[in-house]
Scaffold this active site. Structure first.
Site, PDB file in Angstrom:
ATOM      1  N   GLU A 113      70.267  62.131 106.846  1.00 28.51           N
ATOM      2  CA  GLU A 113      69.958  62.018 108.272  1.00 28.51           C
ATOM      3  C   GLU A 113      71.240  61.705 109.036  1.00 28.51           C
ATOM      4  O   GLU A 113      72.258  61.337 108.433  1.00 28.51           O
ATOM      5  CB  GLU A 113      68.865  60.970 108.519  1.00 28.51           C
ATOM      6  CG  GLU A 113      67.514  61.421 107.973  1.00 28.51           C
ATOM      7  CD  GLU A 113      66.349  60.517 108.354  1.00 28.51           C
ATOM      8  OE1 GLU A 113      66.507  59.641 109.205  1.00 28.51           O
ATOM      9  OE2 GLU A 113      65.276  60.702 107.769  1.00 28.51           O
ATOM     10  N   HIS A 231      64.640  59.753 120.618  1.00 26.22           N
ATOM     11  CA  HIS A 231      64.772  60.720 119.524  1.00 26.22           C
ATOM     12  C   HIS A 231      65.036  62.093 120.133  1.00 26.22           C
ATOM     13  O   HIS A 231      64.350  62.496 121.066  1.00 26.22           O
ATOM     14  CB  HIS A 231      63.497  60.742 118.670  1.00 26.22           C
ATOM     15  CG  HIS A 231      63.719  61.327 117.300  1.00 26.22           C
ATOM     16  ND1 HIS A 231      63.955  62.668 117.111  1.00 26.22           N
ATOM     17  CD2 HIS A 231      63.762  60.757 116.077  1.00 26.22           C
ATOM     18  CE1 HIS A 231      64.131  62.896 115.801  1.00 26.22           C
ATOM     19  NE2 HIS A 231      64.020  61.743 115.161  1.00 26.22           N
ATOM     20  N   ARG A 277      72.537  59.657 116.809  1.00 22.99           N
ATOM     21  CA  ARG A 277      71.320  60.079 117.500  1.00 22.99           C
ATOM     22  C   ARG A 277      71.438  60.033 119.021  1.00 22.99           C
ATOM     23  O   ARG A 277      70.910  60.879 119.722  1.00 22.99           O
ATOM     24  CB  ARG A 277      70.170  59.172 117.026  1.00 22.99           C
ATOM     25  CG  ARG A 277      68.819  59.697 117.371  1.00 22.99           C
ATOM     26  CD  ARG A 277      67.741  58.867 116.733  1.00 22.99           C
ATOM     27  NE  ARG A 277      67.485  59.265 115.362  1.00 22.99           N
ATOM     28  CZ  ARG A 277      66.538  58.714 114.603  1.00 22.99           C
ATOM     29  NH1 ARG A 277      65.794  57.736 115.098  1.00 22.99           N
ATOM     30  NH2 ARG A 277      66.343  59.120 113.383  1.00 22.99           N
ATOM     31  N   HIS A 336      61.689  56.429 121.218  1.00 21.68           N
ATOM     32  CA  HIS A 336      61.297  56.445 119.809  1.00 21.68           C
ATOM     33  C   HIS A 336      61.343  55.055 119.187  1.00 21.68           C
ATOM     34  O   HIS A 336      60.472  54.693 118.391  1.00 21.68           O
ATOM     35  CB  HIS A 336      62.251  57.388 119.071  1.00 21.68           C
ATOM     36  CG  HIS A 336      62.012  57.529 117.608  1.00 21.68           C
ATOM     37  ND1 HIS A 336      60.817  58.018 117.098  1.00 21.68           N
ATOM     38  CD2 HIS A 336      62.792  57.256 116.525  1.00 21.68           C
ATOM     39  CE1 HIS A 336      60.892  58.049 115.764  1.00 21.68           C
ATOM     40  NE2 HIS A 336      62.061  57.564 115.395  1.00 21.68           N
ATOM     41  N   ARG A 371      70.342  52.531 116.545  1.00 25.29           N
ATOM     42  CA  ARG A 371      69.891  52.331 115.153  1.00 25.29           C
ATOM     43  C   ARG A 371      70.260  53.533 114.277  1.00 25.29           C
ATOM     44  O   ARG A 371      70.062  54.691 114.667  1.00 25.29           O
ATOM     45  CB  ARG A 371      68.372  52.155 115.153  1.00 25.29           C
ATOM     46  CG  ARG A 371      67.759  51.947 113.794  1.00 25.29           C
ATOM     47  CD  ARG A 371      66.268  51.826 113.950  1.00 25.29           C
ATOM     48  NE  ARG A 371      65.731  53.028 114.534  1.00 25.29           N
ATOM     49  CZ  ARG A 371      65.070  53.966 113.870  1.00 25.29           C
ATOM     50  NH1 ARG A 371      64.819  53.830 112.582  1.00 25.29           N
ATOM     51  NH2 ARG A 371      64.611  55.033 114.483  1.00 25.29           N
TER      52      ARG A 371
END
Ligand code: SIN
Length: 518
Positions: A113, A231, A277, A336, A371
């Site tokens: 990821e 997200h 992200r 998210h 995060r």
């Protein structure tokens, strides 16, 4: 009033279940708004749990990635502690029966990821990790006689005596009802984050910052509320909540394109689709705003395998009439994960005596301003165990009879329009891109909605959290991680620290915003 010596756990997601199991045989009482397993964000988690399980990986490398992704405000000691114990938790979940994907040699199959330097996310049947882990824990809990669950109950406020929490008020989560006080020596908050405060979210409908707001209203210290993670790839198919298209798809090589077929991430970051992200989210947002219709293209990377390797994604595609084997998937950003929440030490202790917190409702310093993917479930596991051990040490072991709750008449149904207005305000003014003027507008709207609905404690919990997010975002005059200010686009090294704030501080900022408008 009901008096009990049971440890009250507010919530029924991963952290709540794991803590209840860790506390056994100490008697606990879990407050769950829905039937167990329904309505918890954990059950919707697709990616999995980040843990350095491969021989070529290490907790140190995992901690370093966590610190880098967090954009300068991660607590390095916390990152070291969490990543060090990650492996033990995966082994424990495995021995409880979680069917993690395994390779022919018995090793864990790892997904890649964004912002991880290695494939490090243990997964279940591709994108089923949250669901399967929850099913495993629920089965274990059902076989644990010390755990009592009240389903259909909503925690609305904390009862305090000075700085000590002495109980929780609950009402019916279904039909409107009056409140009942459950007086108890210890309360563990494990009730999720605040994504549903936004009009576009991947979170289940009931997750609207109520647990964070409840603690804030009781006077608990909050940390980092301005840091909300959006997200990049929720399905843009008009559903609320917006279904997730897991980042693991990009880990498998899926690309992001726009309606012109341009792979726009190539010009934005050397890691392209696997950039941190927040960077990918802002790029997707910009494409949407420009009318370029961003899409996730799994065709070359996965072909027909997307249907078998990612069952949740395949199911959503089928429902929306999208054939991902032939066509790219339209995507948009959605709120998210909340990095901020109730400030917690390494044992999940809050600033209030008798009150512990774990999971997304907490802010432990692990996530900083952004995060690292799949560190959310990991943090919930680690802090559930730490908090349970700390509570067990603080409390004498007692017996406690099951509790019977019946709700008195009264209460009001939540005002749907007020909730919708609050969510739209958060998306419009406290979202991916923020400005002082937008944040002040949001604070004034939140104040107005709160005044008009001050008889609904659940709504007051939502407006408390919304106030904290918007006020802390206004105070942070820089851009960092998930917090972007159009009027302060640079990072300010003097602000490379966590925010610690009370609701009272945030209300003072809100009042000042109201005066600005006069
Ligand atoms: C995802 O599967 O993309 C989400 C994982 C996470 O938010 O940690």
């Amino acid at each position: 009033m009901i008096r009990t010596d049971r440890i009250v756990i507010v919530g029924a997601g991963l952290g709540a279940l794991y803590a209840a199991l860790e506390l056994a045989p100490r008697p606990v009482l879990m407050i769950s708004p829905e039937a167990l397993g329904d309505g918890a964000s954990s059950a919707w988690a697709q990616g999995g749990v980040a843990a350095a399980m491969a021989a070529s990986d290490s907790p140190e490398a995992h901690a370093a990635d966590t610190v880098t992704a967090g954009a300068g405000t991660v607590d390095a000691e916390v990152a070291a502690m969490v990543t060090r114990v990650a492996r033990d938790h995966i082994l424990d979940l495995t021995s409880l029966g979680t069917p993690f994907d395994r390779a022919a040699d018995g090793g864990y199959v790892m997904s890649r990821e964004a912002a991880h330097s290695a494939a490090r996310v243990v997964r279940v049947q591709g994108d089923q990790a949250g669901k399967q882990i929850m099913e495993t824990l629920i089965a274990a809990l059902r076989a644990t006689p010390s755990a009592q669950v009240i389903e259909g109950a909503l925690a609305t406020r904390l009862e305090t005596d000075g700085d000590r929490v002495t109980g929780v008020w609950v009402s019916s989560a279904g039909e409107p009802s009056g409140e009942v006080l459950i007086s108890a020596p210890t309360v563990l908050l494990a009730g999720g984050g605040s994504g549903g405060l936004y009009a576009h979210t991947t979170n289940p409908p009931r997750i609207r910052g109520q647990v964070i707001g409840m603690a804030a209203r009781a006077g608990a210290l909050m940390a980092d509320p301005e840091f909300v993670q959006f997200h990049p790839t929720s399905f843009d198919i008009g559903e609320d909540p917006a279904p997730l298209a897991t980042e693991a798809l990009r880990g498998e090589g899926a690309t992001l394109i726009n309606r012109h077929g341009d792979r726009f991430m190539l010009d934005i970051h050397p890691d392209a689709e696997l950039a941190p992200r927040d960077i990918v989210a802002r790029a997707i947002f910009a494409e949407t705003q420009a009318g370029n219709r961003p899409m996730l293209d799994t065709r070359a990377a996965l072909g027909a395998e997307v249907l078998t390797l990612f069952p949740s994604v395949a199911e959503t595609c089928a429902r929306a009439g999208i054939d991902p084997v032939a066509d790219p998937i339209p995507v948009a950003v959605a709120a998210h994960y909340h990095m901020g929440g109730v400030a917690a030490d390494q044992n999940g202790r809050t600033s209030l005596e008798g009150l512990w917190v774990c999971g997304e409702a907490s802010s432990t310093g692990l996530h900083g301003a952004n995060r690292l993917a799949s560190n959310g479930l990991l943090e919930a596991l680690v802090y559930a165990r730490n908090a349970a051990a700390d509570i067990a040490q603080a409390l004498p072991q007692t017996e406690a009879a099951p509790v019977a709750v019946s709700f008195p008449d009264g209460g009001n149904a939540p005002d749907r329009q007020a909730v919708a207005d609050l969510r739209q305000t958060m998306t419009d003014h406290v979202g991916v891109r923020r400005t002082a003027s937008g944040l002040k507008t949001a604070l004034r709207t939140i104040a107005r909605l709160e005044d008009a609905h001050s008889d609904d404690p659940s709504f007051l919990n939502m407006t408390a959290t919304a106030t904290l997010i918007a006020a802390a975002a206004l105070a942070r005059t820089e851009s960092r991680g998930g917090h972007w200010r159009d009027d302060f686009p640079a990072q300010n090294p003097d602000l490379a620290h966590r925010t610690l704030i009370t609701l009272r501080d945030a209300m003072a900022l809100r009042d000042a915003a109201a005066k600005d408008a006069e």
